[in-house]
Design an enzyme around this catalytic site. Structure first.
Site, PDB file in Angstrom:
ATOM      1  N   PRO A   2       0.813  -1.203   0.000  1.00  0.00           N
ATOM      2  CA  PRO A   2       0.000   0.000   0.000  1.00  0.00           C
ATOM      3  C   PRO A   2       0.855   1.264   0.000  1.00  0.00           C
ATOM      4  CG  PRO A   2      -0.337  -1.320   1.990  1.00  0.00           C
ATOM      5  CD  PRO A   2       0.847  -1.844   1.300  1.00  0.00           C
ATOM      6  N   GLU A   3       0.444   2.213  -0.810  1.00  0.00           N
ATOM      7  CA  GLU A   3       1.024   3.542  -0.778  1.00  0.00           C
ATOM      8  C   GLU A   3       0.065   4.420   0.022  1.00  0.00           C
ATOM      9  OE1 GLU A   3       2.376   4.766  -4.707  1.00  0.00           O
ATOM     10  OE2 GLU A   3       2.353   2.693  -5.371  1.00  0.00           O
ATOM     11  N   HIS A 102      -0.416 -16.339   7.799  1.00  0.00           N
ATOM     12  CA  HIS A 102       0.447 -15.153   7.876  1.00  0.00           C
ATOM     13  C   HIS A 102      -0.163 -14.045   8.718  1.00  0.00           C
ATOM     14  CE1 HIS A 102       3.300 -16.887   5.115  1.00  0.00           C
ATOM     15  NE2 HIS A 102       2.321 -17.177   4.277  1.00  0.00           N
ATOM     16  N   ARG A 121       4.399 -11.386   3.106  1.00  0.00           N
ATOM     17  CA  ARG A 121       5.840 -11.341   2.834  1.00  0.00           C
ATOM     18  C   ARG A 121       6.684 -11.017   4.063  1.00  0.00           C
ATOM     19  NH1 ARG A 121       6.823  -8.131  -2.613  1.00  0.00           N
ATOM     20  NH2 ARG A 121       8.958  -8.673  -2.139  1.00  0.00           N
ATOM     21  N   ARG A 171      18.768  19.036  -5.519  1.00  0.00           N
ATOM     22  CA  ARG A 171      19.108  17.652  -5.838  1.00  0.00           C
ATOM     23  C   ARG A 171      19.376  17.485  -7.314  1.00  0.00           C
ATOM     24  NH1 ARG A 171      17.957  13.616  -2.708  1.00  0.00           N
ATOM     25  NH2 ARG A 171      16.709  13.995  -0.854  1.00  0.00           N
TER      26      ARG A 171
END
Length: 316
Positions: A2-3, A102, A121, A171
């Site tokens: 998720p973002e 999990h 994961r 940058r």
DNA sequence: AAGGGCCCCTGAAAGC
DNA sequence: TGCTTTCAGGGGCCCT
């Protein structure tokens, strides 16, 4: 996985279910997830306390625990990383075997529901921090340095065109990896970085300090638009993402470049390119997002004869 | 100081 | 069909 839009969607979906509830018990099934605390330590810190608020900063989800007699305020901070979920379930509810297997941390709440942290994961983390909104506390926690150093929220008043302009000028790295730097802007991940650059018509390998003022302006607007629309659509589900109630997000249908390598650009018909930048897959249209000095990519082989309607964009 | 490479894990999908 | 390889939306750490 998720973002920011997905974490925000999860936050909204669980807030009504858990806010004000007391945590009656905690089950830590895999100790690694609550490090550096030992499971019993973590449990002791959290059990018996009331969830005052569910907050979010960047991709971090924060359960604020209310101050109580002899117990100072504290926070449970959860990062889902790439594959994590937070699900509100009925107590004892059995999910499909992969999810059961999990499930790593379970918060049992008064009222017969549970908040479960599930992560296929095993990248995620569930951390306890004393205090509230305490940046020194975050910085002192080995798993929360990123939270201590988070940049502005893309939809907050802090994230101005001037901030972006000044930050980019300092940058010289390529713009795509910089957008993934959470200390620069909080919450963008691989999907929304690619989508923002496409909408701003900026090549992902452009040097940050090389962008023209007009491009910076366009990028700022694109980031805010993409993030706001993704939240409105309850996030992007490509494979596994679901919110706190198990519902998928709709924004995948709005993606213009992410995951579309080899397919036609919706604006010009040129095949979308997929390259690796900073170790991450990166998608862009070589015609709409040009690299100055580079040769013009060949024109599309065939004119788009039809009108394409994709999300809010309509292109002829 | 900043950028690149590698690693943490497992499961799904693609490749053979 | 079934075994093997590749890849994944995040980000911390180490090295140069």
């Amino acid at each position: 996985m998720p973002e920011m839009p997905e974490v925000e969607t999860i936050r909204r979906s669980i807030a009504a279910r858990v806010t004000g509830r007391r945590i009656e018990a905690v089950e830590v099934r895999r100790p690694k997830f609550v490090e550096p605390h030992a499971p019993e330590e973590f449990t002791d810190l959290v059990v018996g306390r009331r969830i005052a608020e569910v907050d979010r900063r960047g991709k971090y989800l924060i359960l604020r625990l209310a101050e109580a007699r002899s117990r100072p305020a504290g926070e449970v901070v959860i990062h889902l990383k790439m594959a994590g979920r937070l699900l509100v379930c009925r107590s004892g509810e059995v999910l499909e075997p992969t999810l059961q297997k999990h499930t790593h941390v379970v918060f049992r709440l008064e009222g017969g529901e549970e908040l479960r942290h599930i992560d296929l994961r095993h990248f995620g983390r569930v951390s306890y921090v004393p205090g509230a909104r305490d940046h020194l506390g975050y910085a002192a926690h080995p798993k929360l340095r990123g939270l201590a150093e988070l940049g502005p929220e893309p939809l907050s008043p802090d994230f101005t065109v001037e901030y972006l302009k000044a930050g980019l000028a300092r940058r010289k790295t390529r713009i795509k990896p910089l957008l993934l730097d959470q200390s620069f802007v909080a919450g963008l991940g691989n999907i929304y970085a690619d989508e923002s650059l496409h909408r701003a018509r900026i090549h992902p390998e452009r040097r940050a300090n090389d962008l023209k003022p007009r491009e910076v302006q366009a990028l700022h607007e694109a980031i805010q638009t993409v993030i706001a629309e993704a939240i409105a659509h309850r996030g992007t589900t490509i494979a596994t993402y679901v919110d706190g109630e198990g519902k998928r997000g709709d924004f995948a249908a709005m993606l213009l470049v992410y995951g579309r390598g080899g397919e036609e650009c919706f604006s010009c018909g040129t095949p979308i390119k997929r390259v690796i930048l900073g170790g991450r897959s990166t998608h862009f249209c070589p015609r709409c997002q040009k690299l100055p000095g580079a040769k013009k990519p060949a024109a599309p082989t065939k004119k788009l004869a039809r009108t394409i309607v994709r999300g809010q964009q309509k292109v002829v």
